[in-house]
Scaffold this motif. Structure first.
Motif, PDB file in Angstrom:
ATOM      1  N   ALA B 143       0.823  -1.210   0.000  1.00 57.42           N
ATOM      2  CA  ALA B 143       0.000   0.000   0.000  1.00 57.42           C
ATOM      3  C   ALA B 143       0.859   1.264   0.000  1.00 57.42           C
ATOM      4  O   ALA B 143       0.384   2.341  -0.355  1.00 57.42           O
ATOM      5  CB  ALA B 143      -0.944   0.006   1.204  1.00 57.42           C
ATOM      6  N   GLY B 144       2.130   1.134   0.374  1.00 55.25           N
ATOM      7  CA  GLY B 144       3.047   2.268   0.321  1.00 55.25           C
ATOM      8  C   GLY B 144       3.225   2.833  -1.081  1.00 55.25           C
ATOM      9  O   GLY B 144       3.665   3.966  -1.241  1.00 55.25           O
ATOM     10  N   GLY B 146       0.770   3.543  -2.916  1.00 56.82           N
ATOM     11  CA  GLY B 146      -0.335   4.477  -3.111  1.00 56.82           C
ATOM     12  C   GLY B 146      -1.640   3.828  -3.536  1.00 56.82           C
ATOM     13  O   GLY B 146      -2.657   4.498  -3.666  1.00 56.82           O
ATOM     14  N   GLU B 251      14.416   1.848  -0.945  1.00 58.48           N
ATOM     15  CA  GLU B 251      13.123   1.474  -1.526  1.00 58.48           C
ATOM     16  C   GLU B 251      12.886   2.244  -2.826  1.00 58.48           C
ATOM     17  O   GLU B 251      13.171   3.444  -2.899  1.00 58.48           O
ATOM     18  CB  GLU B 251      12.037   1.829  -0.497  1.00 58.48           C
ATOM     19  N   LEU B 282      -7.519   9.456  -6.088  1.00 60.20           N
ATOM     20  CA  LEU B 282      -6.440   9.590  -5.111  1.00 60.20           C
ATOM     21  C   LEU B 282      -5.335   8.561  -5.380  1.00 60.20           C
ATOM     22  O   LEU B 282      -4.145   8.843  -5.219  1.00 60.20           O
ATOM     23  CB  LEU B 282      -7.033   9.381  -3.711  1.00 60.20           C
ATOM     24  N   ASP B 285      -3.310   9.835  -8.311  1.00 62.31           N
ATOM     25  CA  ASP B 285      -2.364  10.885  -7.907  1.00 62.31           C
ATOM     26  C   ASP B 285      -1.144  10.271  -7.227  1.00 62.31           C
ATOM     27  O   ASP B 285      -0.015  10.717  -7.429  1.00 62.31           O
ATOM     28  CB  ASP B 285      -3.038  11.876  -6.945  1.00 62.31           C
ATOM     29  N   MET B 286      -1.391   9.259  -6.401  1.00 66.10           N
ATOM     30  CA  MET B 286      -0.279   8.626  -5.670  1.00 66.10           C
ATOM     31  C   MET B 286       0.660   7.899  -6.633  1.00 66.10           C
ATOM     32  O   MET B 286       1.874   8.069  -6.568  1.00 66.10           O
ATOM     33  CB  MET B 286      -0.825   7.637  -4.626  1.00 66.10           C
ATOM     34  N   MET B 289       2.969  10.002  -8.810  1.00 65.36           N
ATOM     35  CA  MET B 289       4.171  10.550  -8.170  1.00 65.36           C
ATOM     36  C   MET B 289       5.397   9.706  -8.506  1.00 65.36           C
ATOM     37  O   MET B 289       6.526  10.179  -8.401  1.00 65.36           O
ATOM     38  CB  MET B 289       4.018  10.519  -6.626  1.00 65.36           C
TER      39      MET B 289
END
Lengths: 311, 311
Positions: B143-144, B146, B251, B282, B285-286, B289
């Protein structure tokens, strides 16, 4: 690297991302894990100890211990960031994170909730440097009940039914999982710092007491929806696993049928539940270790309270 | 509670579960998290420090740091438990755990792999007391990148294709997820302590060097299977997220199309990948990045090596 007062003056003159780079300041988004103050990782603890401000997110989950126990091992004051703070007061925290190390603590892991993606996007937009420190969340710790993570489909949320609002979209998600033979993790409703209706009418800041859904309430709501929808996605004899206070000292895991689950007594919050799909023999052996016994249930004539009280 | 020599003699005379209860001994199954020696939780570290024996499971994942760094913070020797140990030598460890505190360390969290359910069942069968200390695993840390965890379907494993064995069951699982609009986490093959064919023929104990699947190899295998099966479950333009060394200092997260992924250079192991399903704004957007740039790719004419070497 630079004295703080210089940075604060610089912030007025320079663009914020430039200030953040100069200061070397960091926003640490730190998962606390599921148990007590010592379920933070050693890296997490070291990060928090060097932060000038420490905020605790306290509305998508709850701590298993009072916040004073966090403060004792951090040597820092911990500011509770409730729903209002996260939705409205977050900019002050992000501005701080441009010039000083700030920790934002989340019970479990940070990215289980959408709110925290939003936080990271806003932080990056302002020019903050963000470091994420991972930890266990219920989304992986549920495997502690003995069911294999790769046999789970999509997780679903179950919210409290009211007289006028009985949302049953979880039924469709469970159906999709069940058709593939997959387990479903059910995340149960948490209501913390909900404004009371009376307070809303008067424009006052008064809140309902915290309320948590029990496995028994979840099972009852599931039974009602199956009766209404009637698509036989599951039934009274469907096998379920209830978990309570996962990762805490008094963690409890119980396996029983959905009908039995309507009367199970799992103790205080937080609860989660699994509707079991097709199982591997090893999974059966594991969940059978936790088979509920007669003393795990409330008397048949006793209706469990809809709400679990706070710790 | 009782001196050890008494317990060892008692073990000969009494049933093992009785000995375990008398000794107060515990088998701690401890997740180490994903990064370095300090991603263990404070509770985990305290448990390991009081154990007389410490074993490190080292074949379902790999440590991001040399084991000497674990030994330095534990103040204990760490015995590497490889595949052979876990499959054959486990009884010795479980017998120890009847009379002394023993730690069994697992990179990530313990219950991601079926092997560890088996370990717990055998331990309980012998009468050992078992305590699980949870930590992050790739199953929640993904989930890191996004993408929201509750939008993931079942996770799948992708194994190395050989000339004669090209297992494509992951395609069916991805199809099931894709039809529901869900993301798929792909766990990539790890080959540690595989006996060499030559060694097998000679009955010798010789092993192949460790091999890890890269995102580029996974993407190439996925493209091949889509070409063979032709059910348009995904295509060259399907959006993917590659993650490498999740939770470690270096990472790396990169978003690109499946076709681009065939040439991405994510550096050393471990890699994992997500085939992205339907997205919330959302989530877009994540992952944007982390959009891959031209320098993230190998030159178009350079075929990436099938195997990532060890650290």
């Amino acid at each position: 690297m630079f004295p703080l007062h210089f940075l604060q003056r610089a912030a007025a003159a320079l663009s914020l991302p430039v200030v953040a780079r100069l200061s070397g300041a960091m926003l640490y988004v730190v998962g606390l894990g599921l148990g007590d103050e010592k379920d933070i990782t050693v890296n997490g603890l070291e990060a928090v100890k060097k932060c000038e401000r420490v905020y605790l997110e306290a509305y998508t989950s709850i701590l298993g211990v009072p916040k004073e126990r966090l403060e004792a091992i951090y040597g820092r004051e911990v500011v509770v960031a409730d729903r209002e703070f996260v939705e409205q007061g977050i900019d002050g925290m992000l501005n701080e994170a441009l010039t000083m190390d700030v920790a934002f603590l989340v019970v479990g892991d940070a990215f289980a909730a959408t709110t925290h993606s939003d936080l990271v996007l806003r932080a990056k937009g302002l020019g903050c440097k963000v470091k994420h420190i991972y930890n266990a969340s219920i989304m992986n710790a549920i495997a502690g009940c003995g069911l294999q993570l790769y046999r789970f489909g999509q997780a679903v949320s179950v919210v409290f039914f009211t007289e006028t609002w009985r949302p049953d979209s979880f039924y469709d998600r469970i159906k999709e999982n069940a058709q593939l033979g997959l387990h479903t993790l059910l995340l149960l409703d948490i209501r913390v710092k909900e404004p009371s209706v009376e307070a809303l009418c008067r424009g006052k800041k008064e809140y309902e007491p915290p309320r948590f859904m029990s496995c028994a309430t979840c099972a009852r709501q599931m039974m009602e929806v199956e009766e209404t929808r009637g698509e036989k996605v599951y039934g009274p004899d469907s096998m379920c696993v209830a978990v309570a206070r996962m990762g805490q000292e008094d963690e409890l895991i119980k396996t029983c049928t959905l009908k039995e689950m309507c009367n199970i007594d799992m103790g205080g919050p937080l609860h989660s539940m699994v509707l079991v799909g097709e199982t591997h023999p090893l999974e059966n052996d594991m969940i059978e270790m936790h088979r509920a016994a007669p003393h795990d249930f409330l008397p048949a004539d006793q209706v469990p309270s809809q709400y679990l009280s706070d710790l």
